[in-house]
Design an enzyme around this catalytic site. Structure first.
Site, PDB file in Angstrom:
ATOM      1  N   GLU A   1     -46.227  62.273  46.569  1.00  0.00           N
ATOM      2  CA  GLU A   1     -47.364  63.190  46.411  1.00  0.00           C
ATOM      3  C   GLU A   1     -47.780  63.336  44.956  1.00  0.00           C
ATOM      4  OE1 GLU A   1     -46.597  67.333  47.447  1.00  0.00           O
ATOM      5  OE2 GLU A   1     -48.730  67.690  47.811  1.00  0.00           O
TER       6      GLU A   1
ATOM      7  N   GLU B   1     -50.602  63.370  50.020  1.00  0.00           N
ATOM      8  CA  GLU B   1     -49.166  63.250  50.281  1.00  0.00           C
ATOM      9  C   GLU B   1     -48.844  62.498  51.556  1.00  0.00           C
ATOM     10  OE1 GLU B   1     -47.171  67.049  50.944  1.00  0.00           O
ATOM     11  OE2 GLU B   1     -49.086  68.071  50.754  1.00  0.00           O
TER      12      GLU B   1
ATOM     13  N   HIS C   1     -53.072  75.731  50.193  1.00  0.00           N
ATOM     14  CA  HIS C   1     -53.844  74.979  51.184  1.00  0.00           C
ATOM     15  C   HIS C   1     -55.198  75.661  51.289  1.00  0.00           C
ATOM     16  CE1 HIS C   1     -50.632  72.305  52.870  1.00  0.00           C
ATOM     17  NE2 HIS C   1     -49.945  73.133  52.125  1.00  0.00           N
TER      18      HIS C   1
ATOM     19  N   ASP D   1     -39.888  68.139  46.583  1.00  0.00           N
ATOM     20  CA  ASP D   1     -41.295  68.545  46.492  1.00  0.00           C
ATOM     21  C   ASP D   1     -41.373  69.788  45.612  1.00  0.00           C
ATOM     22  OD1 ASP D   1     -43.979  69.277  46.947  1.00  0.00           O
ATOM     23  OD2 ASP D   1     -43.935  68.551  49.016  1.00  0.00           O
TER      24      ASP D   1
ATOM     25  N   ASP E   1     -48.937  70.163  42.458  1.00  0.00           N
ATOM     26  CA  ASP E   1     -48.064  69.976  43.632  1.00  0.00           C
ATOM     27  C   ASP E   1     -47.707  68.492  43.675  1.00  0.00           C
ATOM     28  OD1 ASP E   1     -46.923  69.914  46.164  1.00  0.00           O
ATOM     29  OD2 ASP E   1     -48.740  70.505  47.237  1.00  0.00           O
TER      30      ASP E   1
ATOM     31  N   HIS F   1     -54.113  68.280  51.020  1.00  0.00           N
ATOM     32  CA  HIS F   1     -54.889  69.529  51.061  1.00  0.00           C
ATOM     33  C   HIS F   1     -55.596  69.793  49.745  1.00  0.00           C
ATOM     34  CE1 HIS F   1     -51.422  71.120  48.771  1.00  0.00           C
ATOM     35  NE2 HIS F   1     -50.746  70.265  49.516  1.00  0.00           N
TER      36      HIS F   1
HETATM   37 MN    MN Z   1     -45.865  69.243  47.851  1.00  0.00          MN
HETATM   38 MN    MN Z   2     -48.806  69.448  49.060  1.00  0.00          MN
END
Ligand code: MN
Ligand code: MN
Length: 292
Positions: A275, A191, A166, A86, A97, A158
């Site tokens: 994600e 995600e 977030h 990630d 992200d 998020h």
């Molecule tokens: Mn992530």
């Molecule tokens: Mn994330």
């Protein structure tokens, strides 16, 4: 800063975070150390003129999320490991992200990984201004159930805002009655986490990831470096060397920094994750975390 600049920063951050994710994922092989992956990912992000939005997360098997190796770790990948990588990069605080799962040397968990990718794809096809987050959760859960697996209910997507990973809105991975509607111009990370276990994660020890909880003279240097974004023990080590460990315990005791905990599946289930970060529009969305 115009809205065009904001959008261009998101696009650059998204592209760089995808490139870094793929460079890291391609290098995951049996016997390779976690630290080597972290270094490759960090190098690409810095070389591209972006910054790390959070530590490179490497979550293996029943660990779903929140782990990065410490400076002195010699952890290495083993044959059969299911690895969630990630990665997040930011440009002037605008974050991309993204994550993917790779299995090391075997294909036992191909269906689990496919379920995560398919759930993410179905969710992305559903996103547009006016759709409720509950509907996105329903689409994700339905797709995961088709494969006979469980979504992880206490891990969520998020919204993102400048220097906020977030930013208030959560995107569930299962059906809920949450009627909050997506808005045009919002940036959200979707995600899905998929497991053959129970479908929940719980805290299990330190992750080597922290964030500043209280701005003070004691945390000023950390805040200036990382704002409220998560940072790695290894990044702190660059600032303070061996003093890092004393400083960490001092700051934690005074609750000036908060540790993140490693998140493991409650029944020890295997976990896969996929994600992307997307930009919501009136008639759909644009995936920001793509290479060109
Ligand atoms: Mn992530
Ligand atoms: Mn994330």
């Amino acid at each position: 800063m115009t809205s065009t600049d904001v959008y261009e920063n998101y696009r650059a951050a998204g592209r760089i975070s995808r490139e870094a994710l793929e460079i890291g994922a391609d290098a995951i092989k049996e016997g390779v150390r976690y630290r080597e992956i972290v270094e490759r990912v960090e190098h690409h992000i810095h070389e591209s003129g972006a910054s790390l939005a959070f530590p490179v997360n490497i979550a293996v098997n029943n660990v779903a999320a929140h782990f990065t190796p410490s400076v002195h770790d010699d952890l290495a990948f083993k044959r059969g490991d299911v690895v969630k990588l990630d990665v997040g990069a930011h440009v002037d605080g605008y974050i991309g992200d993204n994550a993917k799962t790779v299995e090391v040397g075997t294909t036992r968990h191909a269906k689990l990984m496919e379920a995560a990718e398919q759930a993410l794809g179905a969710a992305i096809r559903t996103v547009r201004a006016g759709v409720t987050v509950g509907e996105i959760g329903r689409v994700i859960e339905d797709q995961i159930r088709k494969y006979g697996f469980e979504p992880i209910r206490n891990l969520q997507g998020h919204s993102l805002e400048q220097y906020r990973l977030h930013a208030g809105l959560s995107i569930p991975n299962f059906h809920t009655k949450n009627n909050t509607k997506l808005k045009s111009g919002q940036v959200i990370a979707i995600e899905p986490f998929v497991t053959d276990g129970e479908g929940y994660v719980t805290d299990a020890g330190l992750s080597n990831i922290y964030r500043v909880a209280k701005k003070s003279v004691m945390t000023r240097q950390l805040y200036n470096a990382f704002r409220n974004l998560p940072f790695a023990e290894s990044w702190m080590y660059r600032l303070y060397g061996e003093e890092t460990y004393r400083k960490l315990s001092f700051l934690m005791k005074r609750r000036m920094i908060t540790p993140y905990f490693k998140l493991v599946e409650v029944k020890g289930g295997m976990v896969a994750q996929a994600e992307h970060t997307v930009y919501v529009t009136d008639d759909g969305c644009e995936i920001l975390t793509l290479t060109e």
